[in-house]
Design an enzyme around this catalytic site. Structure first.
Site, PDB file in Angstrom:
ATOM      1  N   LYS A   1     -50.579  -0.844 -12.010  1.00  0.00           N
ATOM      2  CA  LYS A   1     -51.070   0.504 -11.710  1.00  0.00           C
ATOM      3  C   LYS A   1     -50.711   1.485 -12.831  1.00  0.00           C
ATOM      4  O   LYS A   1     -51.554   2.269 -13.277  1.00  0.00           O
ATOM      5  CB  LYS A   1     -50.484   0.991 -10.376  1.00  0.00           C
TER       6      LYS A   1
ATOM      7  N   CYS B   1     -46.242   2.850  -8.775  1.00  0.00           N
ATOM      8  CA  CYS B   1     -45.343   2.481  -7.679  1.00  0.00           C
ATOM      9  C   CYS B   1     -45.988   1.405  -6.819  1.00  0.00           C
ATOM     10  O   CYS B   1     -47.208   1.361  -6.662  1.00  0.00           O
ATOM     11  CB  CYS B   1     -45.066   3.676  -6.769  1.00  0.00           C
ATOM     12  N   ASP B   2     -45.170   0.565  -6.238  1.00  0.00           N
ATOM     13  CA  ASP B   2     -45.636  -0.344  -5.208  1.00  0.00           C
ATOM     14  C   ASP B   2     -44.446  -0.724  -4.347  1.00  0.00           C
ATOM     15  O   ASP B   2     -43.297  -0.649  -4.775  1.00  0.00           O
ATOM     16  CB  ASP B   2     -46.280  -1.606  -5.794  1.00  0.00           C
ATOM     17  N   GLN B   3     -44.760  -1.119  -3.127  1.00  0.00           N
ATOM     18  CA  GLN B   3     -43.703  -1.512  -2.190  1.00  0.00           C
ATOM     19  C   GLN B   3     -44.119  -2.778  -1.466  1.00  0.00           C
ATOM     20  O   GLN B   3     -45.261  -2.894  -1.023  1.00  0.00           O
ATOM     21  CB  GLN B   3     -43.461  -0.390  -1.180  1.00  0.00           C
TER      22      GLN B   3
ATOM     23  N   ALA C   1     -40.838  -0.647  -5.995  1.00  0.00           N
ATOM     24  CA  ALA C   1     -40.851  -0.767  -7.449  1.00  0.00           C
ATOM     25  C   ALA C   1     -41.474   0.459  -8.082  1.00  0.00           C
ATOM     26  O   ALA C   1     -42.443   1.014  -7.558  1.00  0.00           O
ATOM     27  CB  ALA C   1     -41.626  -2.014  -7.855  1.00  0.00           C
TER      28      ALA C   1
END
Length: 199
Positions: free
Chosen positions: A59, A75-77, A112
C-alpha cells in the site's frame, strides 16, 4: 518544518488517530488487491505479522509511486488465532462465525506500518496486541451483532473495542492504538526522526 503525510488508507479510525495527534495528513487509499497479494503467501509459512507487513508495504509503495516526493504511511492489520488468519467478515453470518471461533480464546492483532517515499521503503514496524475474549453464549453473540449491526463488518475480528465490542473481552495486553490499527507512538517517533514533524 512539518510536512503533510499521505495516509495510504481509507480507514476513518487511522485518519482520526493521526489528526487527533496533530499530524497534517491527506488520505489517499491504495489501489491494491489485498487478497490477490496474500494468496501466494498463504501456504508459504510466512507469519501473520509478516503478512501484515507485506500488505502495508504494498500500500505504501503503490501510493508513494503516484505521489512523487511525498512521505506515505501504509498500514495493515491481521488477526491471528494460532495459525489461522482472519479477514473482515463478508456478512453477518461470517461475523457470527468469527466471534464463535474467538470465544474463550486468546488471539493476536498484528498492526503493521510502513513509511515509503518514491517507491522506496524507509521504515517498517509491527505492533502486536493479545486479546482474550470471554466465553460467549451463542445467543448473546446474536443479540450483540443485532445491536452493533454493520459496524461488525468493518474490522477483522467483527468487533471494535472503541465501541460495544469491549464487552466481549476479559483481558487485553497491548497498546490501544495498535488494537485500533495503527501503532501510533512508534510512528510518531519515526516521523520525528525523519524531521517530518516537529520534535
Amino acid at each position: 518544518m512539518t510536512e503533510t503525510i499521505i495516509l495510504a488508507s481509507g480507514s476513518p479510525f487511522r485518519k482520526a488517530m493521526l489528526v487527533n495527534a496533530g499530524i497534517a495528513i491527506e488520505a489517499v487509499p491504495a489501489e491494491v488487491d489485498e487478497r490477490a497479494l496474500e494468496a501466494p503467501l498463504k501456504d508459504s509459512g510466512i507469519s501473520p505479522e509478516d503478512v501484515a507487513l507485506v500488505l502495508a508495504e504494498a500500500k505504501a509503495t503503490e501510493v508513494s509511486e503516484r505521489k512523487p516526493g511525498a512521505l506515505v504511511l501504509g498500514c495493515d492489520q491481521t488477526l491471528s488465532l494460532g495459525d489461522e488468519v482472519f479477514h473482515k467478515p463478508a456478512d453477518m453470518e461470517a461475523a457470527r462465525r468469527h466471534l464463535l471461533a474467538l470465544s474463550g480464546r486468546t488471539h493476536q492483532l498484528n498492526s503493521a506500518v510502513v513509511l515509503a517515499r518514491d517507491g522506496a521503503v524507509l521504515w517498517r514496524h509491527v505492533g502486536i496486541a493479545s486479546l482474550t475474549m470471554r466465553k460467549l453464549d451463542p445467543a448473546f453473540i446474536g443479540r450483540h451483532l443485532a445491536r452493533v449491526g454493520a459496524k461488525a463488518l468493518s474490522s477483522v475480528g467483527a468487533y471494535q473495542i472503541e465501541g460495544e465490542g469491549i464487552q466481549l473481552f476479559e483481558r487485553i495486553e497491548g497498546d490501544y492504538f495498535t488494537i485500533v490499527g495503527l501503532p501510533l507512538l512508534p510512528v510518531l517517533a519515526k516521523l520525528r526522526d525523519l524531521g517530518a514533524i516537529d520534535g
